[in-house]
Design a protein around this motif. Structure first.
Motif, PDB file in Angstrom:
ATOM      1  N   UNK A 172       0.792  -1.234   0.000  1.00  0.00           N
ATOM      2  CA  UNK A 172       0.000   0.000   0.000  1.00  0.00           C
ATOM      3  C   UNK A 172       0.825   1.286   0.000  1.00  0.00           C
ATOM      4  N   UNK A 173       1.841   1.429   0.858  1.00  0.00           N
ATOM      5  CA  UNK A 173       2.601   2.682   0.823  1.00  0.00           C
ATOM      6  C   UNK A 173       3.157   2.965  -0.569  1.00  0.00           C
TER       7      UNK A 173
ATOM      8  N   UNK B 127       0.209   3.672  -3.162  1.00  0.00           N
ATOM      9  CA  UNK B 127      -0.451   4.978  -3.022  1.00  0.00           C
ATOM     10  C   UNK B 127       0.457   6.102  -3.512  1.00  0.00           C
ATOM     11  N   UNK B 128       1.762   5.977  -3.206  1.00  0.00           N
ATOM     12  CA  UNK B 128       2.700   7.000  -3.700  1.00  0.00           C
ATOM     13  C   UNK B 128       2.757   6.970  -5.226  1.00  0.00           C
TER      14      UNK B 128
ATOM     15  N   UNK C 216      -0.219   8.556  -6.676  1.00  0.00           N
ATOM     16  CA  UNK C 216      -0.172  10.000  -6.528  1.00  0.00           C
ATOM     17  C   UNK C 216       0.717  10.618  -7.620  1.00  0.00           C
TER      18      UNK C 216
ATOM     19  N   UNK D  43       7.783  13.629  -4.563  1.00  0.00           N
ATOM     20  CA  UNK D  43       7.133  12.318  -4.556  1.00  0.00           C
ATOM     21  C   UNK D  43       8.005  11.264  -5.219  1.00  0.00           C
TER      22      UNK D  43
ATOM     23  N   UNK E  46      10.401  10.235  -2.613  1.00  0.00           N
ATOM     24  CA  UNK E  46       9.776   9.302  -1.664  1.00  0.00           C
ATOM     25  C   UNK E  46       9.689   7.915  -2.281  1.00  0.00           C
TER      26      UNK E  46
END
Lengths: 220, 219
Positions: free
Chosen positions: B169-170, B173-174, B177, B194, B197
Motif C-alpha cells: 500500500x505505501x 499509493x505513492x 499520486x 514524490x 519518496x
C-alpha cells in the motif's frame, strides 16, 4: 509478590472505567462527552502498538537464535494486538459516527489503521497455512518484520511527506486532546489507561503462551 | 556475492523465459483481455481519477500474476541445486532484477493497450513513464519476497494477494499520486518530492528483501 502487576492492571482499569466515565472533562462543541473515548480508543491503539513492537522484537530474536519460545511470544502478541486493534476500530467507529456523522470516512489515519489490521490478519492466515513448526516460525518472522516496517512507513512517515489532510484529532492541523486538557485532568486518566490496557493485553498474552507451551509439551 | 554469478543467474532467468514463453505470453494476454473487458464496460473514461485508478488496479493484478510464478516454476530439487551453487543474496537479487524488467515490460504493454482502448489522458508522459520505471523496482522486490514466502505454504496463489496488498500500500499509493500528477500535467518542480519518496521506498523494500531472504531459503 509475583502477581503484583495483575492487581495493578485490575486497579488501573477499574480507575480508568470509573473516573473515565464519571470524571471531569472539558465541555466542547461537537465533541461533548465523546471526548471520553480518548481513554479507550487511543489507549487501546497505544497498547496494540506496544504489543506489535514486542512481537517484532521477538521475531528478530527468533531469526537470530531459532528458539521456538520467541516464536510463540511473537505470534501471541500479534493475536492479542489484533483483538486490541479490533476494539480500537469499533470504539473509533462509534466515535466517528457521533462527531463526524459517519461510521467510516476516507482518511489517512483510518486507512492506516485498516491496512495495519489487514496485514496482521494476513500474518495469522500465513501461520495457519504452514504445518511444520520451525518453518512456520521462520517464515512468519520474515513476514512480521516486513509488515511492521511497512506499517511504520504507512502510518508514521508517509503522511508527513505527502502533507495529506486528515480529519483525525491531533493530525493534519487538528487539535489533539492536549490542547483541550488545560488543567491536566485528562492526562491523569489517559496515562494510567495506557498502562492498564497494555497490562491486560500482556496478561492475556501470557495466558495464551502458557496454553501453547502446555499443548506443545503434550505432543512431545 | 559476485557480479558474475548475478549475471549468470539473470541470463538464465531470461533464457528460461524465452524458451518457455510461459509467463510472458500469459501475462500479455492477461493484460490485453483485462483492458478489453474494462473497455467494454467503461467505453471511455473522461475522469482522470478513475482513469488513473483503473490503470493501477489492472497493473497491480497483472504484476501479482506475473511475479507469483517466479518461485512456483522452480522445483524443490532445482532450488537445492541453486543452494549449492550460489548464495541467497545473489539469488534474490537476480530474481528481483529479472522481475523488475518483467514489470517494466508489462507496464509498458499495459500502458499501450490502455491508451489504445480507453484513451490516454496523460499530459506529462515523461513523468508517467518514469513513475512506473521507479515503481517497478519496488513492486518487484515486495512481490518477489512474498512469492518466496507463499511458495513455502500449501495454498499458494490467494495467499500472495492477501499477503502483498497491505504491505504494498505505501508504495502503491505513492505511485498513484505521482501518476495522478503526471495525468494532470503538473511540473516536475512540484512532483520531484514524490519521486524522491518513491525512490526511498524502493530502497527500503529492496534492502528488506535482501536482508530477509536468506532466512526463507534454508529449509
Amino acid at each position: 509478590m509475583k502477581n503484583w502487576w495483575k492487581i495493578a492492571c485490575i486497579a488501573l482499569l477499574f480507575y480508568t472505567i470509573v473516573v473515565g466515565l464519571l470524571g471531569p472533562v472539558p465541555h466542547l462543541e461537537i465533541l461533548h462527552e465523546t471526548i471520553r473515548n480518548l481513554y479507550f480508543h487511543v489507549t487501546m491503539w497505544f497498547g496494540m502498538m506496544i504489543l506489535l513492537t514486542v512481537s517484532l522484537v521477538h521475531s528478530i530474536l527468533f531469526l537470530g537464535k531459532f528458539n521456538l519460545r520467541n516464536d510463540t511470544i511473537a505470534a501471541e502478541a500479534v493475536n492479542v494486538s489484533v483483538l486490541l486493534g479490533t476494539m480500537g476500530l469499533i470504539t473509533g467507529s462509534i466515535w466517528a459516527r457521533f462527531t463526524w456523522g459517519a461510521w467510516w470516512v476516507s482518511d489517512p489515519q483510518l486507512n492506516g489503521a485498516a491496512i495495519t489490521m489487514l496485514s496482521y490478519l494476513a500474518y495469522c492466515l500465513l501461520r495457519n497455512s504452514i504445518d511444520e513448526e520451525q518453518k512456520r516460525a521462520r517464515i512468519s518472522a520474515v513476514y512480521n518484520i516486513f509488515a511492521y516496517v511497512m506499517m511504520v512507513i504507512f502510518i508514521g512517515i508517509l503522511p508527513k511527506f505527502t502533507n495529506v489532510d486528515s480529519l483525525h484529532p491531533g493530525k493534519g492541523g487538528n487539535p489533539g486532546f492536549n490542547s483541550y486538557d488545560l488543567n491536566s485532568n485528562m492526562r491523569l486518566v489517559f496515562y494510567p489507561a495506557i498502562i492498564g490496557w497494555t497490562l491486560l493485553a500482556t496478561w492475556m498474552m501470557t495466558l495464551r503462551i502458557r496454553i501453547k507451551n502446555l499443548q506443545n509439551s503434550d505432543f512431545k | 556475492m559476485q557480479i558474475q554469478e548475478l549475471k549468470a543467474l539473470l541470463i538464465k532467468e531470461i533464457k528460461l523465459e524465452f524458451r518457455h514463453k510461459y509467463a510472458l505470453n500469459g501475462i500479455v494476454l492477461y493484460v490485453i483481455s483485462t483492458v478489453f473487458v474494462s473497455y467494454l464496460s467503461f467505453k471511455q473514461i473522461i475522469d482522470p481519477a478513475t482513469w488513473n485508478a483503473l490503470f493501477w488496479i489492472i497493473l497491480l493484478f497483472a504484476s501479482i500474476n506475473a511475479i507469483s510464478k517466479s518461485f512456483m516454476q522452480d522445483s524443490k530439487g532445482l532450488l537445492l541445486y541453486y543452494y549449492t551453487l550460489t548464495d541467497p543474496q545473489t539469488f534474490i537479487l537476480s530474481k528481483i532484477i529479472y522481475n523488475a524488467l518483467l514489470m517494466l515490460f508489462i507496464s509498458l504493454i499495459c500502458y499501450g493497450c490502455y491508451s489504445l482502448f480507453i484513451g490516454n489522458l496523460v499530459l506529462n508522459q515523461l513523468l508517467f513513464i518514469s513513475s512506473f520505471v521507479i515503481g517497478s523496482v519496488g513492486i518487484s522486490s515486495v512481490l518477489t519476497l512474498i512469492s518466496g514466502i507463499a511458495s513455502k505454504t500449501n495454498n499458494n496463489f490467494s495467499l500472495i494477494a492477501v499477503l502483498s496488498f497491505p504491505i504494498m500500500m505505501p508504495l502503491l499509493l505513492t505511485l498513484m499520486k505521482v501518476s495522478r500528477y503526471a495525468v494532470d500535467g503538473i511540473a516536475l518542480s512540484v512532483t520531484y518530492k514524490y519521486l524522491l519518496v518513491l525512490g526511498l521506498l524502493d530502497l527500503i523494500v529492496l534492502l528488506l528483501s535482501y536482508i530477509l531472504f536468506p532466512y526463507l531459503w534454508r529449509d
